[in-house]
Design a protein around this motif. Structure first.
Motif, PDB file in Angstrom:
ATOM      1  N   LEU A 156       0.832  -1.211   0.000  1.00  0.00           N
ATOM      2  CA  LEU A 156       0.000   0.000   0.000  1.00  0.00           C
ATOM      3  C   LEU A 156       0.863   1.258   0.000  1.00  0.00           C
ATOM      4  O   LEU A 156       0.549   2.238  -0.685  1.00  0.00           O
ATOM      5  CB  LEU A 156      -0.919   0.003   1.226  1.00  0.00           C
ATOM      6  CG  LEU A 156      -2.097  -0.973   1.188  1.00  0.00           C
ATOM      7  CD1 LEU A 156      -2.711  -1.130   2.575  1.00  0.00           C
ATOM      8  CD2 LEU A 156      -3.161  -0.497   0.191  1.00  0.00           C
ATOM      9  N   ALA A 159       2.050   2.209  -3.320  1.00  0.00           N
ATOM     10  CA  ALA A 159       1.035   2.780  -4.197  1.00  0.00           C
ATOM     11  C   ALA A 159       0.842   4.278  -3.978  1.00  0.00           C
ATOM     12  O   ALA A 159       0.231   4.960  -4.811  1.00  0.00           O
ATOM     13  CB  ALA A 159      -0.303   2.062  -3.982  1.00  0.00           C
ATOM     14  N   VAL A 160       1.369   4.814  -2.876  1.00  0.00           N
ATOM     15  CA  VAL A 160       1.128   6.224  -2.540  1.00  0.00           C
ATOM     16  C   VAL A 160       1.740   7.199  -3.546  1.00  0.00           C
ATOM     17  O   VAL A 160       1.063   8.148  -3.978  1.00  0.00           O
ATOM     18  CB  VAL A 160       1.613   6.525  -1.108  1.00  0.00           C
ATOM     19  CG1 VAL A 160       1.605   8.036  -0.840  1.00  0.00           C
ATOM     20  CG2 VAL A 160       0.725   5.820  -0.092  1.00  0.00           C
ATOM     21  N   LEU A 163      -0.349   7.651  -6.685  1.00  0.00           N
ATOM     22  CA  LEU A 163      -1.686   8.135  -6.363  1.00  0.00           C
ATOM     23  C   LEU A 163      -1.673   9.552  -5.826  1.00  0.00           C
ATOM     24  O   LEU A 163      -2.717  10.219  -5.800  1.00  0.00           O
ATOM     25  CB  LEU A 163      -2.349   7.196  -5.349  1.00  0.00           C
ATOM     26  CG  LEU A 163      -2.751   5.819  -5.877  1.00  0.00           C
ATOM     27  CD1 LEU A 163      -3.384   4.989  -4.775  1.00  0.00           C
ATOM     28  CD2 LEU A 163      -3.711   5.949  -7.060  1.00  0.00           C
ATOM     29  N   SER A 170      -3.982   9.605  -2.433  1.00  0.00           N
ATOM     30  CA  SER A 170      -3.141   8.895  -1.466  1.00  0.00           C
ATOM     31  C   SER A 170      -3.871   8.585  -0.167  1.00  0.00           C
ATOM     32  O   SER A 170      -3.401   7.790   0.651  1.00  0.00           O
ATOM     33  CB  SER A 170      -1.882   9.717  -1.165  1.00  0.00           C
ATOM     34  OG  SER A 170      -2.215  10.966  -0.587  1.00  0.00           O
ATOM     35  N   LEU A 172      -6.604   6.932   0.225  1.00  0.00           N
ATOM     36  CA  LEU A 172      -7.137   5.564   0.219  1.00  0.00           C
ATOM     37  C   LEU A 172      -6.116   4.550   0.747  1.00  0.00           C
ATOM     38  O   LEU A 172      -6.419   3.820   1.701  1.00  0.00           O
ATOM     39  CB  LEU A 172      -7.616   5.195  -1.178  1.00  0.00           C
ATOM     40  CG  LEU A 172      -8.378   3.870  -1.313  1.00  0.00           C
ATOM     41  CD1 LEU A 172      -9.625   3.871  -0.445  1.00  0.00           C
ATOM     42  CD2 LEU A 172      -8.759   3.632  -2.776  1.00  0.00           C
ATOM     43  N   PRO A 173      -4.905   4.479   0.170  1.00  0.00           N
ATOM     44  CA  PRO A 173      -3.943   3.518   0.716  1.00  0.00           C
ATOM     45  C   PRO A 173      -3.490   3.857   2.132  1.00  0.00           C
ATOM     46  O   PRO A 173      -3.314   2.959   2.963  1.00  0.00           O
ATOM     47  CB  PRO A 173      -2.774   3.582  -0.270  1.00  0.00           C
ATOM     48  CG  PRO A 173      -2.899   4.896  -0.951  1.00  0.00           C
ATOM     49  CD  PRO A 173      -4.369   5.147  -1.031  1.00  0.00           C
ATOM     50  N   ALA A 199      -7.809  -1.794   0.850  1.00  0.00           N
ATOM     51  CA  ALA A 199      -6.622  -2.141   0.057  1.00  0.00           C
ATOM     52  C   ALA A 199      -7.043  -2.569  -1.346  1.00  0.00           C
ATOM     53  O   ALA A 199      -6.391  -2.219  -2.343  1.00  0.00           O
ATOM     54  CB  ALA A 199      -5.839  -3.248   0.749  1.00  0.00           C
ATOM     55  N   THR A 202      -7.687   0.377  -3.375  1.00  0.00           N
ATOM     56  CA  THR A 202      -6.440   0.982  -3.845  1.00  0.00           C
ATOM     57  C   THR A 202      -5.968   0.315  -5.122  1.00  0.00           C
ATOM     58  O   THR A 202      -5.538   0.977  -6.075  1.00  0.00           O
ATOM     59  CB  THR A 202      -5.347   0.860  -2.763  1.00  0.00           C
ATOM     60  OG1 THR A 202      -5.760   1.563  -1.588  1.00  0.00           O
ATOM     61  CG2 THR A 202      -4.027   1.435  -3.261  1.00  0.00           C
ATOM     62  N   LEU A 206      -5.487   2.150  -8.754  1.00  0.00           N
ATOM     63  CA  LEU A 206      -4.246   2.079  -9.513  1.00  0.00           C
ATOM     64  C   LEU A 206      -4.503   1.525 -10.920  1.00  0.00           C
ATOM     65  O   LEU A 206      -3.922   1.996 -11.899  1.00  0.00           O
ATOM     66  CB  LEU A 206      -3.224   1.197  -8.786  1.00  0.00           C
ATOM     67  CG  LEU A 206      -2.376   1.862  -7.723  1.00  0.00           C
ATOM     68  CD1 LEU A 206      -1.524   0.819  -7.006  1.00  0.00           C
ATOM     69  CD2 LEU A 206      -1.487   2.949  -8.311  1.00  0.00           C
TER      70      LEU A 206
END
Length: 211
Positions: A156, A159-160, A163, A170, A172-173, A199, A202, A206
């Motif tokens: 996660l 993924a920031v 995002l 950002s 969400l994660p 998650a 997220t 993505l």
């Protein structure tokens, strides 16, 4: 370090917000808000000293709280918070007893007033959350499940950065990471399931971003 030690660290207390039994999310928010009130600039090291090291949960919750505060709106801050989460998640996954950060991260500072104001805004929902959460499905917050949670937080956090290009993307994660941290704090496996749903959101976000 054995997985038994990891369990003891994660299960220091049913609501060990600052490392003491009986302290929940509202206590954690209040402590950090007071820290922001006392200092013009608050360093990562000061935050670590404030919460202690008995429970791993707060180390995942705090970056999420900061991301939700006005400080999280500063460009680059969500990515920096995600880097901190990544370091913590790796150490939790490998069963480290004391979590460590390099000096250049420990010395990073943020505006105390923004931290205080943002966390003051979160006090009412934090009190409500403390009333709702309780120990249940505890096996999800113990090894080997805790290693799975740490791995999920690591993914996660990765993924920031992309995002962050999307307004509030950002959140969400980082929100999912915060829920995982809360699950460890109160040993609430049901909350970990809810975090897993976030998650999944997220991953979908993505996917849409790439397409």
């Amino acid at each position: 370090m054995s997985t038994r030690s990891t369990t003891e660290q994660a299960d220091a207390g049913p609501t060990s917000g600052g490392g003491q039994a009986g302290e929940g999310l509202s206590h954690l928010v209040q402590s950090l808000s007071h820290l922001g009130k006392r200092h013009d600039k608050v360093s990562v090291h000061q935050i670590r000293e404030e919460i202690g090291e008995r429970s791993f949960g707060p180390f995942l919750v705090i970056p999420s709280l900061i991301e939700l505060s006005p400080v999280g709106g500063i460009p680059g801050v969500p990515t920096a918070l995600a880097a901190v989460v990544s370091l913590f998640s790796l150490q939790i996954a490998f069963g480290m007893k004391h979590l460590w950060l390099p000096d250049f991260v420990e010395n990073r500072k943020m505006p105390g007033d923004k931290l205080k104001d943002g966390l003051n805004f979160l006090r009412p929902p934090a009190r409500w959350i403390d009333k709702v959460l309780k120990p249940r499905l505890r096996w999800i917050t113990r090894p080997p499940a805790i290693q799975v949670i740490a791995a999920a937080c690591l993914l996660l956090a990765a993924a920031v950065p992309p995002l962050e290009l999307i307004p509030f993307g950002s959140t969400l994660p980082m929100g999912a990471i915060g829920l995982f941290g809360l699950a460890l704090m109160v040993r609430d496996g049901l909350l970990a399931f809810l975090a897993a749903i976030l998650a999944g959101g997220t991953v979908y976000l993505l996917y849409r971003l790439v397409l």
